[in-house]
Scaffold this active site. Structure first.
Site, short mmCIF file in Angstrom:
data_model
loop_
_atom_site.label_atom_id
_atom_site.label_comp_id
_atom_site.label_asym_id
_atom_site.label_seq_id
_atom_site.Cartn_x
_atom_site.Cartn_y
_atom_site.Cartn_z
N CYS A 1 21.11 37.41 38.88
CA CYS A 1 19.68 37.51 38.67
C CYS A 1 19.16 38.80 39.30
CB CYS A 1 18.89 36.35 39.24
SG CYS A 1 19.38 34.77 38.58
N ARG B 1 22.99 42.31 36.57
CA ARG B 1 22.98 41.16 37.46
C ARG B 1 22.86 39.83 36.72
NH1 ARG B 1 21.70 43.15 42.62
NH2 ARG B 1 21.27 41.05 43.34
N TRP C 1 20.82 35.03 35.54
CA TRP C 1 22.18 34.51 35.40
C TRP C 1 22.07 33.05 35.79
CZ3 TRP C 1 25.75 32.24 38.76
CH2 TRP C 1 27.05 32.12 38.26
N ASN D 1 15.87 34.86 43.04
CA ASN D 1 17.30 35.12 42.92
C ASN D 1 17.98 34.35 44.04
OD1 ASN D 1 19.29 38.02 43.90
ND2 ASN D 1 19.92 36.21 42.79
N GLY D 2 18.87 33.44 43.69
CA GLY D 2 19.56 32.64 44.71
C GLY D 2 19.73 31.21 44.24
N GLU E 1 45.51 41.49 38.61
CA GLU E 1 44.30 42.20 38.18
C GLU E 1 44.29 42.38 36.65
OE1 GLU E 1 41.53 42.70 39.22
OE2 GLU E 1 40.69 44.38 38.12
N LYS F 1 41.32 40.92 34.19
CA LYS F 1 40.57 41.77 33.25
C LYS F 1 40.59 41.17 31.84
CE LYS F 1 38.70 43.75 35.24
NZ LYS F 1 38.56 44.17 36.62
N GLU G 1 38.48 37.99 31.61
CA GLU G 1 37.06 38.25 31.83
C GLU G 1 36.37 38.81 30.59
OE1 GLU G 1 36.57 41.24 34.83
OE2 GLU G 1 34.49 40.71 35.20
N HIS H 1 59.96 28.06 37.78
CA HIS H 1 59.62 26.83 38.52
C HIS H 1 58.50 26.05 37.85
CE1 HIS H 1 62.39 27.87 41.68
NE2 HIS H 1 61.89 29.09 41.68
N LYS I 1 27.42 41.27 37.20
CA LYS I 1 28.12 42.29 38.00
C LYS I 1 28.05 41.99 39.49
CE LYS I 1 30.03 46.43 38.35
NZ LYS I 1 31.46 46.45 37.99
O1 M6R Z 1 30.89 43.57 44.07
P1 M6R Z 1 32.17 42.91 44.44
O2 M6R Z 1 33.32 43.86 44.46
O3 M6R Z 1 32.07 42.16 45.73
O4 M6R Z 1 32.43 41.87 43.30
C1 M6R Z 1 33.49 40.95 43.40
C2 M6R Z 1 33.79 40.31 42.07
O5 M6R Z 1 32.69 39.60 41.62
C3 M6R Z 1 34.17 41.35 41.02
O6 M6R Z 1 35.23 42.13 41.43
C4 M6R Z 1 34.54 40.64 39.70
O7 M6R Z 1 35.70 39.92 39.87
C5 M6R Z 1 34.69 41.70 38.61
N1 M6R Z 1 33.72 41.45 37.58
C6 M6R Z 1 36.02 41.70 37.96
O8 M6R Z 1 36.10 42.69 36.98
#
Ligand code: M6R
Length: 591
Positions: A2, A27, A71, A95-96, A464, A468, A471, A487, A586
């Site tokens: 948010c 956000r 969000w 926001n929260g 990672e 990606k 996501e 396993h 984000k």
């Molecule tokens: O701002 P931050 O690095 O603390 O964010 C952490 C995660 O929310 C962030 O890395 C998230 O996993 C990414 N969207 C992944 O691409």
């Protein structure tokens, strides 16, 4: 999570709110809304979907207003659940998360009040209206005292039509004072302009904005003097520069991000004080979330190999509730691109309270994490707009590798600076080589599941790569240690299952190839990311990307690049928006 924005001054508020909200969409982009006061008349517009759907609000007259891009936490992303929430004389954006909303709502319902949304935020408007006795700040203080959870709040009241009252607990909030009025937002770039003085609200602070002035108050209610942040407007204005998506553009900036970060680290002004702390460090805890957590895992390999001290890497949301063992001489490194991730902040606070020295690795200079830390190491990746982290990950890695080298030196061990210095040029090569993954996309488009395999540092890169892909393309996928497959997980391999093997260590290559054989024998289509040319032509491999060699320890800084590219191309080919994946945001400012 948010974004909130607000303005009170001489200009028309609506265009300022809409422009600010556009900049805050990273956000959250589930729904959006604005409220503008024209004298005592409140005009409100809310829409499901993105800020663009609010364009008709441009016509709202009035020079005081608040806005929100959401969000969703409580309640679906509908128009009804969008902010601002209105009750009686009150309009607010939040926001929260309000954790005790159930009890508070029951209290309001018992008074016969009606609710129109499913959100936790609406109850705040009810409390405010109940406490209002001609002083909106006083009502906000009483309301805040009743709330459990996290909030950044901006509140309008039709009876005090020039004012905006603010409160902060855990969620970020900044105020900008300019010649033409007072601005507020969840982050600085949403409002920053030349000549503006910027202030950050700290934990449990309040503010009252209006009539060209901003007054700040501490938890005890007393007015406080605030020091402005030394902020200069970013030169790096986020534009796509000819790329179709921010994510692709940001990937193209990886070499520069690495080089800039290395430069910043070399010129670090507090290096002697940091070295002193490193000399005494005996334990290292790394806390982070998501991609930043993966950079911590990659860095653990380097810290342990170079400095030989025990390193614990924990997802911040686990660390904060785990009662971790924090001994004397524990160094805590909190990694966060945004510096606003609620769980990372809470974990960092916990460790600091227990006596650990806090090093922040962040991409945002005035973030809450940066303000909390004893030492702040900046990843100079520049603004990252795409929700999927790319260049910030590579920058985090090189920064953590540089820290590992410093720690190794402090412990009297050798270092390997030359390899690190060549990373920007090698990343450029890796980017070109990564274009090869485009041809892989047809094999992934309708996969039931995808596996990323590796050992050691390659396994960290695999995690990672898998995140990606999940996501931004919504394909189920797993990053797995190559040796662990047999396993249980091997049961999921079917004819045509895509497997991406990461192979950058000659020491471990044949071992990883065992797992490759095992999946190939069961019908998997194996794709290879490697720096070892001899493996590219193996008969099990459908196609490979050959990367330059930067040594086993630092290899994720390069091997992640084709994995980011693969996720991007699969996402686009599946018709997804890689910059704004569904359900995500984000900056994750709620726990
Ligand atoms: O701002 P931050 O690095 O603390 O964010 C952490 C995660 O929310 C962030 O890395 C998230 O996993 C990414 N969207 C992944 O691409």
């Amino acid at each position: 999570m948010c974004g909130i924005v607000g303005y009170t001054g001489r200009r028309q508020a609506a265009p300022i709110l809409l422009e600010g909200l556009k900049k805050l969409e990273y956000r959250g982009y589930d729904s959006a809304g604005v409220a503008v006061l024209d004298g005592n008349a409140l005009q409100v517009m809310k829409r499901a979907g993105s800020v663009e759907n609010l364009s008709a609000a441009q016509a709202f007259a009035g020079s005081v207003g608040i806005g929100h891009t959401r969000w969703a936490t409580h309640g679906a992303p509908t128009k009804e659940n969008a902010h601002p929430h209105i009750f009686g004389r009150i309009a607010l954006v939040h926001n929260g998360i309000i954790e005790n909303m159930k009890a508070l709502k029951e209290e309001c319902l018992a008074r016969g009040e009606k609710f129109v949304s499913e959100t936790d935020s609406e109850v705040i408007a009810h409390l405010l209206e109940g406490y209002y006795e001609g002083d909106i700040l006083a009502a906000l203080k009483k309301t805040a005292a009743r709330l459990t959870g996290s909030f950044a709040l901006a509140v309008l009241c039709t009876e005090e039509p020039r004012k905006i009252a603010l409160a902060r607990r855990s969620s970020p909030l900044v105020v900008g004072r300019a010649e033409d009025g007072i601005y507020l937002a969840s982050d600085i770039p949403a409002i920053a302009a030349k000549g503006m003085t910027i202030y950050a609200l700290e934990e449990k602070e309040f503010a009252l904005l209006g009539e060209g002035e901003a007054h700040f108050y501490g938890e005890d209610g007393r007015e406080i003097e605030k020091k402005p942040l030394e902020y200069s407007i970013e030169e790096d204005v986020p534009e796509k520069r000819g790329f179709r998506h921010f994510m692709r553009k940001e990937m193209s900036e990886i070499p520069q991000s690495i080089a800039n970060t290395q430069q910043i680290m070399h010129a670090y002004p507090q290096i002697s004080a940091l070295r002193e702390v490193l000399c005494h460090a005996e334990y290292l805890h790394i806390v982070a979330c998501g991609t930043a957590y993966h950079s911590g895992l990659c860095a653990k390999v380097a810290f342990e190999a170079l400095a030989r001290i025990p390193v614990e890497v924990t997802v911040a949301s686990e660390y904060r509730y785990r009662d971790p063992i924090i001994r004397k001489n524990t160094l805590i490194v909190a990694v966060s691109q945004s510096g606003e991730t609620a769980d990372t902040l809470a974990a960092a606070e916990l460790a600091k309270r227990s006596g650990a020295t806090l090093v922040a690795v962040t991409n945002v200079r005035y973030s809450s994490l940066a303000r909390l830390a004893d030492f702040v190491l900046f990843t100079a990746a520049g603004r990252e707009i795409a929700v999927a982290a790319t260049k910030s990950f590579n920058a985090q890695l090189v920064l953590l590798y540089a820290l590992a080298e410093e720690l190794a030196r402090a412990k009297g061990r050798g270092a390997c600076g030359a390899e690190l210095l060549s990373l920007p040029a090698l990343a450029e090569e890796a980017l070109s080589a990564s274009e090869g993954v485009r041809a892989w996309t047809p094999h992934f488009l309708s996969a039931k599941s995808v596996f990323f395999l590796g050992r050691g540092a390659d396994y960290c890169a695999a995690l990672e790569g898998s995140l990606k892909l999940k996501e931004i393309s919504y394909l189920p996928s797993e990053g797995y240690p190559a040796g662990e497959l047999k396993h249980g997980t091997l049961a999921l391999i079917e004819e045509g299952t895509p497997v991406v093997a990461i192979l950058t260590s000659s020491r471990l290559a044949e071992k990883t190839m065992n797992a490759v054989h095992e999946t190939y024998a069961r019908g998997a289509k194996v794709f290879l990311v490697t720096s070892l040319p001899e493996y590219c032509k193996r008969r099990e491999i459908v196609s490979s990307v050959l990367l330059p060699d930067c040594g086993e320890i630092f290899s994720p800084a390069l091997s992640v690049i084709p994995l980011q590219a693969l996720a991007y191309y699969v996402s686009v080919a599946r018709g997804c928006d890689p910059d704004k994946p569904r359900n995500l945001a984000k900056s994750v400012t709620v726990e």
